[in-house]
Design a protein around this motif. Structure first.
Motif, PDB file in Angstrom:
ATOM      1  N   SER A 284      -3.367  45.005 -18.961  1.00  0.00           N
ATOM      2  CA  SER A 284      -2.483  43.935 -19.417  1.00  0.00           C
ATOM      3  C   SER A 284      -2.050  43.130 -18.198  1.00  0.00           C
ATOM      4  O   SER A 284      -1.439  43.679 -17.285  1.00  0.00           O
ATOM      5  N   SER A 285      -2.397  41.863 -18.182  1.00  0.00           N
ATOM      6  CA  SER A 285      -2.162  41.079 -16.964  1.00  0.00           C
ATOM      7  C   SER A 285      -1.352  39.825 -17.255  1.00  0.00           C
ATOM      8  O   SER A 285      -1.199  39.420 -18.407  1.00  0.00           O
ATOM      9  N   VAL A 286      -0.843  39.235 -16.189  1.00  0.00           N
ATOM     10  CA  VAL A 286      -0.254  37.893 -16.269  1.00  0.00           C
ATOM     11  C   VAL A 286      -1.058  37.014 -15.319  1.00  0.00           C
ATOM     12  O   VAL A 286      -1.398  37.442 -14.213  1.00  0.00           O
ATOM     13  N   ALA A 287      -1.392  35.816 -15.778  1.00  0.00           N
ATOM     14  CA  ALA A 287      -2.221  34.914 -14.968  1.00  0.00           C
ATOM     15  C   ALA A 287      -1.448  33.626 -14.715  1.00  0.00           C
ATOM     16  O   ALA A 287      -0.894  33.036 -15.647  1.00  0.00           O
ATOM     17  N   PHE A 288      -1.398  33.226 -13.464  1.00  0.00           N
ATOM     18  CA  PHE A 288      -0.642  32.021 -13.103  1.00  0.00           C
ATOM     19  C   PHE A 288      -1.584  30.912 -12.648  1.00  0.00           C
ATOM     20  O   PHE A 288      -2.497  31.163 -11.858  1.00  0.00           O
ATOM     21  N   TYR A 289      -1.322  29.729 -13.138  1.00  0.00           N
ATOM     22  CA  TYR A 289      -1.986  28.524 -12.622  1.00  0.00           C
ATOM     23  C   TYR A 289      -1.088  27.354 -13.001  1.00  0.00           C
ATOM     24  O   TYR A 289      -0.280  27.475 -13.936  1.00  0.00           O
TER      25      TYR A 289
ATOM     26  N   ARG B  64      -8.479  32.154 -19.724  1.00  0.00           N
ATOM     27  CA  ARG B  64      -8.650  32.867 -21.004  1.00  0.00           C
ATOM     28  C   ARG B  64      -9.688  33.989 -20.834  1.00  0.00           C
ATOM     29  O   ARG B  64      -9.536  35.076 -21.372  1.00  0.00           O
TER      30      ARG B  64
ATOM     31  N   LEU C  84       2.471  28.572  -9.804  1.00  0.00           N
ATOM     32  CA  LEU C  84       2.469  27.708 -10.979  1.00  0.00           C
ATOM     33  C   LEU C  84       2.441  26.237 -10.590  1.00  0.00           C
ATOM     34  O   LEU C  84       2.575  25.347 -11.437  1.00  0.00           O
TER      35      LEU C  84
ATOM     36  N   VAL D 169       8.343  33.966 -18.213  1.00  0.00           N
ATOM     37  CA  VAL D 169       7.527  34.083 -16.996  1.00  0.00           C
ATOM     38  C   VAL D 169       8.266  35.022 -16.042  1.00  0.00           C
ATOM     39  O   VAL D 169       9.466  34.864 -15.827  1.00  0.00           O
TER      40      VAL D 169
ATOM     41  N   TRP E 136      -3.035  41.971  -6.479  1.00  0.00           N
ATOM     42  CA  TRP E 136      -3.214  40.581  -6.927  1.00  0.00           C
ATOM     43  C   TRP E 136      -4.703  40.263  -6.943  1.00  0.00           C
ATOM     44  O   TRP E 136      -5.430  40.628  -6.035  1.00  0.00           O
TER      45      TRP E 136
ATOM     46  N   ALA F  18      -1.894  39.174 -11.856  1.00  0.00           N
ATOM     47  CA  ALA F  18      -1.204  40.416 -11.473  1.00  0.00           C
ATOM     48  C   ALA F  18      -1.038  41.272 -12.722  1.00  0.00           C
ATOM     49  O   ALA F  18      -1.226  40.801 -13.848  1.00  0.00           O
ATOM     50  N   LEU F  19      -0.674  42.495 -12.520  1.00  0.00           N
ATOM     51  CA  LEU F  19      -0.440  43.417 -13.628  1.00  0.00           C
ATOM     52  C   LEU F  19       0.855  43.032 -14.333  1.00  0.00           C
ATOM     53  O   LEU F  19       1.859  42.734 -13.680  1.00  0.00           O
ATOM     54  N   ASP F  20       0.841  43.042 -15.665  1.00  0.00           N
ATOM     55  CA  ASP F  20       2.056  42.772 -16.423  1.00  0.00           C
ATOM     56  C   ASP F  20       2.999  43.965 -16.255  1.00  0.00           C
ATOM     57  O   ASP F  20       2.627  45.090 -16.609  1.00  0.00           O
TER      58      ASP F  20
END
Lengths: 422, 421
Positions: free
Chosen positions: A273-278, A261, A199, A221, A246, A64-66
């Motif tokens: 600028s994004s945030v990535a969840f796993y 990465r 997560l 987070v 998303w 998602a977008l930061d």
């Protein structure tokens, strides 16, 4: 046969003083247990992730977008294409990728003919595959159809059925005044999947609610107002709109770390600028980053077993003194020094095997407790047979070694001397 | 304490000397338990202390005001810019506060090594006041330095961009920033790394991609540039730094009257668009988490000590059974129960003291070996060694008094008659 007889004698002696034997075994029991349980958890989780990574979300990355950067550029369909190309160029197998725009329709949508979806997800016709969902009935939406079409998730389909209509062919309100005809129904998520966030945490788990959830916020987070993801009540529709809220991605679990990465780098290069969840634990387990902690349990194993060996040797020396007359009579009856030595060594071995087996049981209990306290949904444990036999073998060697000194003392004493003393 | 009691204790010590092998084995058990205790306590409490000390440098007297780190697609983005910074300054007027705006952006930086993703922080010359961290080398940029005229690197960023170069050698070098249109920006200073366990943090920071820009700033992998480098009126945060705790409380009260506080357990659907975030509360909450980790460490050494205690007690129980006759004779000679207990307790304490002292070098050796093979910061800490020796004495007392009381409680005549029969 003499070995068998010695073993039977040893078991009888241990059974004769069960409490003492149990207390003496404490070092072996806990040594084996602490060596066993972390491996059981790591190996179990590794196997679980590799075998059913799709079920526990180990193959998914959600982007998602930061929201905290200055003047953020929104994500768009070009980003989805760029990410797919970048991953392909790096040889990552992309199982599915999709970008969706999210509309949360008001619960009381005017003119809604039935239940209103928790969210309408607009994207590629098969975008749901990137969330690990699959069609249970019907087909994917036709982007060119005159009337909007929708594929609905399991719980929403059940609600449509509850209104008396068949799910396929029913209509759902899209929140913008339009109605979509249901052409496909997705297989329902399991209850655990409905509780698991991006997560990988079970959001209903008390440890997540009390500790982990707060810790994540502490670590920076973001809060996710994305409860709709876990309702299994969404409707998926086709959209050619460039907006993406998303980005959903599925790659093999072993590729997740590297793929995340690449996603970050690719979006960064496009000024996003994004945030990535796993789930963060699975890559650590799969790439064996946690193996260094195995050495800590190995150190505790060595410490507990050393204490066990020392105390067993000390108790053995005492016993050798006390049982001197018994050994003397045994020798007079025709037993050789080797027989006496063997009897004592077998006793040490039997004691260690008993301790090791009890250690296995305690180790399993500790692994079960560890998993019960773990909010990461896909973590589990599995009995690590090779490791368990290795620890047992070491425990037996140490036990026999600890019995060696008392055995030599007992065997070396002349029978006449022992009987005269008595 | 009576002379007889001292005599009993002396007899206990002589008994130990008469059975050197047995005594040595018991002491060795204590030594192993103490070595484990020293290491585990040093590791867990040492790390906890270090992390708390590190956190204290993260700006305990700083309050952050900014957009909530909230992912809510479709929701309008709250306005937060120079007007809000001015409003914050107005609210805390008269408290001696320093107001420092922050603009952040993700970017790629390249130095002598491979390009690396970093967080770009456009801040004023006052920014160091938001933290309690010294410069490792060089200086901070001045008010006169504008735009891309200068930059300061975090120490970890400097290590990544200039591998093999000491912090002192970095000022004067240049970094290429993609956010600056790939132009080279001179480095004027390096901010010291406040994280003692940087390597460990990097190795297990699997969730770094899930952190927001604002959340990533305190990971200290940043490049700092003058505040007008990013040509926008939009802001990521406004830092409000107070001179002391009392004024921090007052500033918090005033700011929270304008913008709500962000709760750690907030319901995401009710999070306000702009929030007040008090770092002191964050530091305390984080410190609480590391303390919980240290408590888990306690479980390990308590378990090892319990195992040692049970095993030594068993050994003592068996040893004292062999000495029932001796105890009975001593009782016939006039020794009281307390004397018997004192004798055995003296033996136990002496064994455990010797074991404890032996355990200290063993612990030191263990710390060296474990530190190398586990790559965790095991270390030998003398403060915790004292605790371990005290634990050892308690272990010795506990494991000897119980069997001693049992032996002393037996009737001498019954013991001796059984022996004679």
């Amino acid at each position: 046969m003499r070995w068998l007889e010695n073993a039977r004698l040893a078991v009888r002696r241990l059974a004769h003083r069960p409490v003492r034997s149990f207390l003496l075994l404490q070092g072996t029991i806990w040594g084996v247990a602490v060596a066993l349980f972390p491996t059981a958890v790591v190996e179990g989780t590794r196997a679980s992730v590799l075998e059913r990574g799709e079920d526990v979300g180990a193959d998914r990355i959600t982007v998602a977008l930061d929201p905290t950067g200055v003047d953020p550029e929104p994500l768009d369909r070009g980003d989805v294409v760029a990410v797919r190309d970048a991953l392909g160029a790096e040889g990552v197998v992309v199982e599915a990728i999709a970008g969706v725009a999210v509309v949360v329709p008001p619960a009381a949508t005017a003119g809604a003919p039935g239940p209103v979806p928790a969210a309408v997800l607009a994207g590629e016709p098969d975008a749901f595959v990137a969330r690990g969902l699959r069609l249970a009935a019907g087909r994917t939406v036709d982007a060119a159809a005159a009337q909007p079409e929708a594929v609905v998730e399991g719980v929403l389909a059940d609600e449509l059925v509850a209104t008396g209509a068949a799910a396929l062919g029913a209509t759902v309100a899209l929140g913008d005044g339009r109605l979509a005809r249901v052409v496909g129904v997705l297989a329902p998520r399991t209850p655990l999947q409905r509780r698991t966030n991006d997560l990988g945490f079970d959001t209903d788990h008390p440890v997540f609610r009390g500790v982990t959830g707060r810790l994540l916020v502490n670590l920076g987070v973001p809060f996710g107002d994305d409860g709709w993801k876990r309702t299994d009540r969404c409707a998926w529709v086709a959209s050619a709109s460039p907006t993406v809220d998303w980005l959903f991605l599925r790659v093999p679990p072993l590729s997740v770390r590297g793929a995340a990465r690449t996603v970050e780098r690719t979006l960064l290069a496009r000024g996003k600028s994004s945030v990535a969840f796993y789930p963060p634990v699975y890559p650590l387990v799969l790439h064996r980053d946690l193996d260094r902690f195995a050495n800590v349990s190995l150190a505790l194993f060595v410490a507990c077993l050393s204490m066990s060996a020392v105390v067993m040797a000390a108790v053995g020396l005492l016993t050798a003194m006390r049982r001197a007359p018994e050994v003397a009579v045994h020798r007079v009856e025709g037993a050789t020094k080797g027989d006496v030595l063997a009897q004592w060594l077998v006793e040490g071995g039997v004691l260690s095997v008993a301790g090791g087996l009890l250690g296995w049981a305690v180790g399993c209990g500790l692994a079960e407790l560890r998993i019960a306290l773990e909010p990461m949904a896909g973590m589990t444990w599995r009995f690590p047979w090779p490791h368990a036999f290795a620890t047992l073998a070491v425990a037996v060697v140490v036990g026999v070694g600890a019995a060696l000194l008392p055995a030599m003392r007992a065997a070396a004493r002349p029978p006449t001397e022992a009987l005269v003393d008595e | 304490m009576s002379r007889a009691l001292f005599g009993a204790m002396g007899e206990g010590l002589r008994h130990l000397a008469r059975h050197p092998l047995r005594s040595a084995l018991a002491a060795l058990t204590c030594a192993v338990a103490i070595a484990v205790t020293v290491n585990v306590v040093s590791l867990s409490y040492g790390m906890d202390e270090d992390i708390r000390r590190d956190l204290a440098r993260f700006g305990r007297l700083t309050i952050d005001v900014g957009r909530a780190p909230l992912l809510r697609p479709g929701a309008p983005r709250a306005a937060f810019g120079d007007a809000e910074a001015a409003r914050a300054a107005e609210v805390v007027a008269g408290l001696g506060a320093t107001v420092v705006p922050l603009r952040t952006e993700r970017t790629t930086a390249a130095g002598a090594g491979a390009p690396a993703p970093v967080v770009l922080c456009a801040v004023g010359a006052d920014y160091p006041r938001t933290l309690s961290i010294d410069l490792a080398a060089g200086r901070w940029f001045t008010e006169a330095e504008r735009g891309w005229a200068a930059c300061v690197l975090d120490e970890s960023t400097a290590r990544a961009l200039f591998p093999g170069t000491a912090a002192a050698g970095v000022p004067g070098r240049r970094v290429r920033l993609s956010a600056a249109g790939d132009r080279e920006v001179p480095v004027v200073g390096v901010l010291a790394d406040p994280m003692t366990y940087r390597a460990l943090f990097e190795a297990f920071d699997e969730g770094r991609g899930a952190r927001t820009l604002v959340g990533s700033v305190l990971s200290f992998r940043n490049v700092y540039v003058p505040q007008d480098a990013l040509g926008t009126r939009d802001l990521s945060l406004v830092h409000v730094v107070l001179p002391d705790e009392a004024r921090l409380d007052e500033a918090r009260r005033r700011l929270e009257a304008v913008w709500p506080a962000v709760g750690l357990d907030a319901d995401p659907s009710r999070v306000a668009p702009v929030n007040v975030f008090v770092r002191r509360a964050w530091i305390d909450a984080f410190g609480g988490t590391t303390q919980a980790g240290a408590m888990l460490g306690n479980l390990v050494w308590v378990l090892v000590c319990l195992v040692a205690c049970v095993m030594i007690s068993t050994l003592n129980l068996l040893t004292i059974r062999e000495r029932y006759d001796e105890v009975a004779v001593r009782r016939c000679e006039g020794a009281r129960r307390a004397h018997v207990v004192a004798q055995v307790a003296a033996e136990g304490v002496a064994t455990s003291v010797v074991g404890g002292l032996l355990g200290l070098p063993l612990g030191f050796l263990g710390a060296e070996v474990l530190g190398r093979i586990v790559e965790l910061p095991f270390r030998f800490d003398l403060r915790f060694a004292g605790v371990a020796v005290a634990v050892s004495v308690a272990l010795g007392l506990l494991s000897s008094v119980v069997p001693a009381r049992r032996a002393a409680g037996l009737h001498p005549a019954a013991v001796l008659s059984r022996r004679l029969s």
